[in-house]
Design a protein around this motif. Structure first.
Motif, PDB file in Angstrom:
ATOM      1  N   UNK A   1      23.524  -0.974  40.648  1.00  0.00           N
ATOM      2  CA  UNK A   1      24.712  -1.790  40.400  1.00  0.00           C
ATOM      3  C   UNK A   1      24.689  -3.055  41.251  1.00  0.00           C
ATOM      4  N   UNK A   2      24.243  -2.915  42.493  1.00  0.00           N
ATOM      5  CA  UNK A   2      24.173  -4.071  43.387  1.00  0.00           C
ATOM      6  C   UNK A   2      23.165  -5.095  42.880  1.00  0.00           C
ATOM      7  N   UNK A   3      22.011  -4.628  42.448  1.00  0.00           N
ATOM      8  CA  UNK A   3      20.991  -5.529  41.913  1.00  0.00           C
ATOM      9  C   UNK A   3      21.510  -6.217  40.654  1.00  0.00           C
ATOM     10  N   UNK A   4      22.201  -5.474  39.807  1.00  0.00           N
ATOM     11  CA  UNK A   4      22.765  -6.049  38.587  1.00  0.00           C
ATOM     12  C   UNK A   4      23.799  -7.121  38.926  1.00  0.00           C
ATOM     13  N   UNK A   5      24.666  -6.839  39.896  1.00  0.00           N
ATOM     14  CA  UNK A   5      25.693  -7.804  40.315  1.00  0.00           C
ATOM     15  C   UNK A   5      25.042  -9.073  40.870  1.00  0.00           C
ATOM     16  N   UNK A   6      24.062  -8.908  41.748  1.00  0.00           N
ATOM     17  CA  UNK A   6      23.399 -10.069  42.342  1.00  0.00           C
ATOM     18  C   UNK A   6      22.660 -10.885  41.287  1.00  0.00           C
ATOM     19  N   UNK A   7      22.062 -10.220  40.311  1.00  0.00           N
ATOM     20  CA  UNK A   7      21.366 -10.928  39.236  1.00  0.00           C
ATOM     21  C   UNK A   7      22.348 -11.736  38.402  1.00  0.00           C
ATOM     22  N   UNK A   8      23.503 -11.149  38.104  1.00  0.00           N
ATOM     23  CA  UNK A   8      24.525 -11.876  37.338  1.00  0.00           C
ATOM     24  C   UNK A   8      25.030 -13.088  38.103  1.00  0.00           C
ATOM     25  N   UNK A   9      25.268 -12.937  39.392  1.00  0.00           N
ATOM     26  CA  UNK A   9      25.743 -14.056  40.206  1.00  0.00           C
ATOM     27  C   UNK A   9      24.692 -15.157  40.278  1.00  0.00           C
ATOM     28  N   UNK A  10      23.451 -14.768  40.445  1.00  0.00           N
ATOM     29  CA  UNK A  10      22.361 -15.743  40.534  1.00  0.00           C
ATOM     30  C   UNK A  10      22.200 -16.512  39.230  1.00  0.00           C
TER      31      UNK A  10
ATOM     32  N   UNK B   1      22.667 -20.518  38.518  1.00  0.00           N
ATOM     33  CA  UNK B   1      21.575 -21.321  37.957  1.00  0.00           C
ATOM     34  C   UNK B   1      22.024 -22.015  36.674  1.00  0.00           C
ATOM     35  N   UNK B   2      22.870 -21.353  35.880  1.00  0.00           N
ATOM     36  CA  UNK B   2      23.305 -21.904  34.599  1.00  0.00           C
ATOM     37  C   UNK B   2      24.344 -23.007  34.732  1.00  0.00           C
ATOM     38  N   UNK B   3      24.989 -23.148  35.883  1.00  0.00           N
ATOM     39  CA  UNK B   3      25.996 -24.196  36.035  1.00  0.00           C
ATOM     40  C   UNK B   3      25.306 -25.554  36.126  1.00  0.00           C
ATOM     41  N   UNK B   4      25.910 -26.567  35.527  1.00  0.00           N
ATOM     42  CA  UNK B   4      25.307 -27.906  35.571  1.00  0.00           C
ATOM     43  C   UNK B   4      25.308 -28.473  36.993  1.00  0.00           C
TER      44      UNK B   4
END
Length: 58
Positions: free
Chosen positions: A5-14, A18-21
């Motif tokens: 769950x922690x890895x999934x959360x960190x991946x989503x945040x990352x 990255x996707x923000x302009x």
């Protein structure tokens, strides 16, 4: 929180970061610099140290 769950959360945040302009990132940085710091978070590091010194003296 389990490891997966922690890895999934960190991946989503990352990926969200990255996707923000670049313009939005720059705007956020300048906005954070102009806002005054919250005193509860600013003094949070000092209060435990003060309590430690107080108990150490007595």
């Amino acid at each position: 929180m389990s490891g997966n769950e922690y890895v999934k959360f960190m991946t989503e945040q990352f990926t969200a970061y990255i996707d923000t302009p670049a313009e939005e990132k720059k705007l956020r940085r300048t906005q954070n610099k102009t806002e005054p710091p919250v005193y509860s978070t600013k003094w949070l590091g000092v209060l435990p140290f003060a309590f430690k010194l107080l108990f150490k003296k007595t």
